[in-house]
Design an enzyme around this catalytic site. Structure first.
Site, mmCIF file in Angstrom:
data_model
loop_
_atom_site.group_PDB
_atom_site.id
_atom_site.type_symbol
_atom_site.label_atom_id
_atom_site.label_comp_id
_atom_site.label_asym_id
_atom_site.label_seq_id
_atom_site.Cartn_x
_atom_site.Cartn_y
_atom_site.Cartn_z
ATOM 1 N N ARG A 314 30.273 42.673 34.940
ATOM 2 C CA ARG A 314 29.640 42.300 33.664
ATOM 3 C C ARG A 314 28.122 42.105 33.732
ATOM 4 O O ARG A 314 27.408 42.583 32.859
ATOM 5 C CB ARG A 314 30.318 41.060 33.067
ATOM 6 C CG ARG A 314 31.833 41.237 32.852
ATOM 7 C CD ARG A 314 32.463 40.136 32.002
ATOM 8 N NE ARG A 314 31.997 40.228 30.639
ATOM 9 C CZ ARG A 314 31.074 39.471 30.121
ATOM 10 N NH1 ARG A 314 30.536 38.500 30.835
ATOM 11 N NH2 ARG A 314 30.685 39.646 28.889
ATOM 12 N N CYS A 346 24.500 48.831 47.531
ATOM 13 C CA CYS A 346 23.202 49.488 47.678
ATOM 14 C C CYS A 346 22.620 49.935 46.340
ATOM 15 O O CYS A 346 22.388 51.131 46.116
ATOM 16 C CB CYS A 346 23.365 50.686 48.601
ATOM 17 S SG CYS A 346 24.222 50.238 50.094
ATOM 18 N N GLU A 347 22.447 49.002 45.420
ATOM 19 C CA GLU A 347 21.786 49.276 44.143
ATOM 20 C C GLU A 347 21.105 47.988 43.713
ATOM 21 O O GLU A 347 21.700 46.916 43.848
ATOM 22 C CB GLU A 347 22.789 49.610 43.026
ATOM 23 C CG GLU A 347 23.746 50.693 43.334
ATOM 24 C CD GLU A 347 24.458 51.198 42.075
ATOM 25 O OE1 GLU A 347 23.990 50.952 40.955
ATOM 26 O OE2 GLU A 347 25.491 51.844 42.251
ATOM 27 N N TYR A 375 37.784 40.153 31.743
ATOM 28 C CA TYR A 375 36.959 41.338 32.037
ATOM 29 C C TYR A 375 36.281 41.200 33.406
ATOM 30 O O TYR A 375 35.171 41.679 33.609
ATOM 31 C CB TYR A 375 35.939 41.584 30.907
ATOM 32 C CG TYR A 375 36.601 41.636 29.548
ATOM 33 C CD1 TYR A 375 37.445 42.700 29.229
ATOM 34 C CD2 TYR A 375 36.446 40.620 28.612
ATOM 35 C CE1 TYR A 375 38.098 42.745 28.006
ATOM 36 C CE2 TYR A 375 37.093 40.660 27.389
ATOM 37 C CZ TYR A 375 37.923 41.725 27.091
ATOM 38 O OH TYR A 375 38.577 41.767 25.889
#
Ligand code: LLP
Length: 421
Positions: A314, A346-347, A375
């Site tokens: 989320r 890795c972001e 969610y």
């Protein structure tokens, strides 16, 4: 109110210390509180006790079989949007008569499965879907109850990715064309028109859009009855928001929401269905995680934790906020330290919160992301080949693993290498 509180200096889920779950199951792990689920479901029931109603839990918000069983045993209906969710509701023991099938792209096999297994009603979202369901049901010698989802063109004033009630959204048929579409539905074999369906979006924190949509549904009910349709059931969707920040104003309560429903449609004598998901399970769950490293940056410090965007999507997907709290209760008057709380993926998008105000915390420390029951696990993936996050259900002083963490063998075992490689 939920059941995640500090007791004796440690954050508990009901009477179970989260540190015990971390030690026995490992982290990251979702932890749900049965008492909170029951309480929230009860509040919706109470909000509608002035009329004949069914609270259909939105399975998409949390589809673990144990959660569905708990809800089903309390008498909840289920709102499903896929064959998989239908199968889950049935496997949890919920009878077909309490399952409504929503969604814009139901396939023929999914419809067939629900007709064969029993269904309370299909919520139809388009004319092609209506014709396909008619042909299929008639071919099976069945007559299936349907409600048609109307798009009331109301601004739900929520995040654009979870608003569904504007004419630009893909959901439902325009309310302006409803008379015409209902006339066709009534003429088709295999369909039994029973009601109207509406859902304008999720995480609504204001009752005005609900009121606007429900007043339009009431007007439509009268207009359709004047045309000779038997409208006996109104499905008013889900969407009531939850407080994601403890220090903020809380969204309206279920009882206030129920009052809006009564005022808008209470005089029509219809059975009322609602489809809440987030409001029942959102604050009934936390994601428990451990700090792997505390990394000193040039202008900030990072808490690198073992949960990541694949476990709780989320924040990366909607810019959503989840309060982060330490599992060990900070001393009264203890200072806070700003940390960017990030996962190992890795972001740069794998950031849960920037400048989160937490007490000084060391590697090995445990934290909990609050309001993660809805969610959360359902949107988790194995991105970066991180085994699917497990889930635990707490009731009183005991807990059970309701979805174990897969081993690497299990994870790899789902792939196969063709013999010609
Ligand atoms: N009924 C229908 C037809 C829906 O589309 C939804 C949610 C619900 C009921 C339940 O809404 P709730 O009471 O949970 O707000 N992944 C997003 C939320 C997507 C909601 C989609 N539809 C998030 O994490 O915020």
């Amino acid at each position: 109110m939920d059941h995640f509180l500090y007791k004796d200096g440690h954050l508990h889920a009901e009477d179970v210390p989260l540190s015990r779950i971390a030690a026995e199951v490992g982290t990251p792990v979702y932890v749900y509180s049965a008492a909170t689920l029951k309480r929230h479901f009860g509040l919706f029931r109470q909000a509608l006790d002035w009329t004949d109603h069914l609270v259909c839990f939105a399975v998409k918000s949390n589809s673990n079989l144990a959660v569905l069983k708990l809800m089903g045993d309390l008498g909840a209906g289920m709102d499903v949007v896929s064959g998989g969710e239908y199968a889950r509701a049935k496997a949890a023991g919920v009878p077909g008569e309490r399952i409504v099938f929503s969604g814009v792209g139901k396939t023929a096999p999914e419809m067939r499965m629900a007709i064969e297994g029993g269904i309370r009603q299909f919520n139809i979202e388009s004319e092609p879907e209506m014709r396909a369901l008619s042909a299929l049901a008639a071919g099976m010698g069945a007559s299936v109850p349907v409600a048609i989802r109307v798009n009331p063109d109301v601004d739900a004033k929520t995040h654009e990715k979870i608003a569904t009630g504007k004419s630009e959204n893909k959901f439902g048929i325009p309310i302006s064309r409803a008379i015409e579409v209902y006339a066709e539905a009534a003429s088709l074999p295999g369909l039994q028109v029973v009601g109207i369906d509406v859902h304008i979006g999720s995480q609504l924190t204001d009752l005005k859009p609900f009121r606007a949509a429900y007043v339009k549904v009431a007007d439509l009910t009268r207009a359709l009855r004047a045309e000779g349709h038997q409208i006996t059931r109104l499905d008013l969707g889900g969407g009531l928001g939850i407080p994601y920040r403890r220090d903020n104003n809380s969204p309206p309560l279920p009882i206030e929401y129920g009052e809006v429903i009564r005022e808008a449609v209470g005089d029509l004598g219809c059975e009322i269905e609602i489809e809440p998901g987030r409001n029942i399970v959102g604050n009934a769950g936390v994601l428990l995680s451990q700090v792997i490293y505390v990394k000193k940056g040039e202008d900030r410090d990072f808490l690198i934790v073992d949960a990541a965007m694949n476990d709780l999507l989320r924040p990366a997907m909607y810019g959503a906020h989840h309060d982060i709290v330490p599992v060990v209760e900070p001393d009264l008057g203890a200072g806070v330290h700003p940390y960017d709380v990030v996962g190992p993926i890795c972001e740069s998008g794998d950031t849960f919160q920037k400048a989160a105000e937490l007490p000084e915390i060391a590697a090995g420390g445990l934290i909990a992301f609050r309001s993660a029951g809805a969610y959360g696990a359902v949107m988790a993936s194995e991105y970066n080949s991180r085994p699917l996050v497990p889930e635990v259900l707490v009731q009183g002083d005991h807990f059970a693993v309701i979805r174990p963490r897969p081993t690497y063998e299990e994870m790899l075992g789902r792939d196969s290498i063709p013999e010609w490689l």
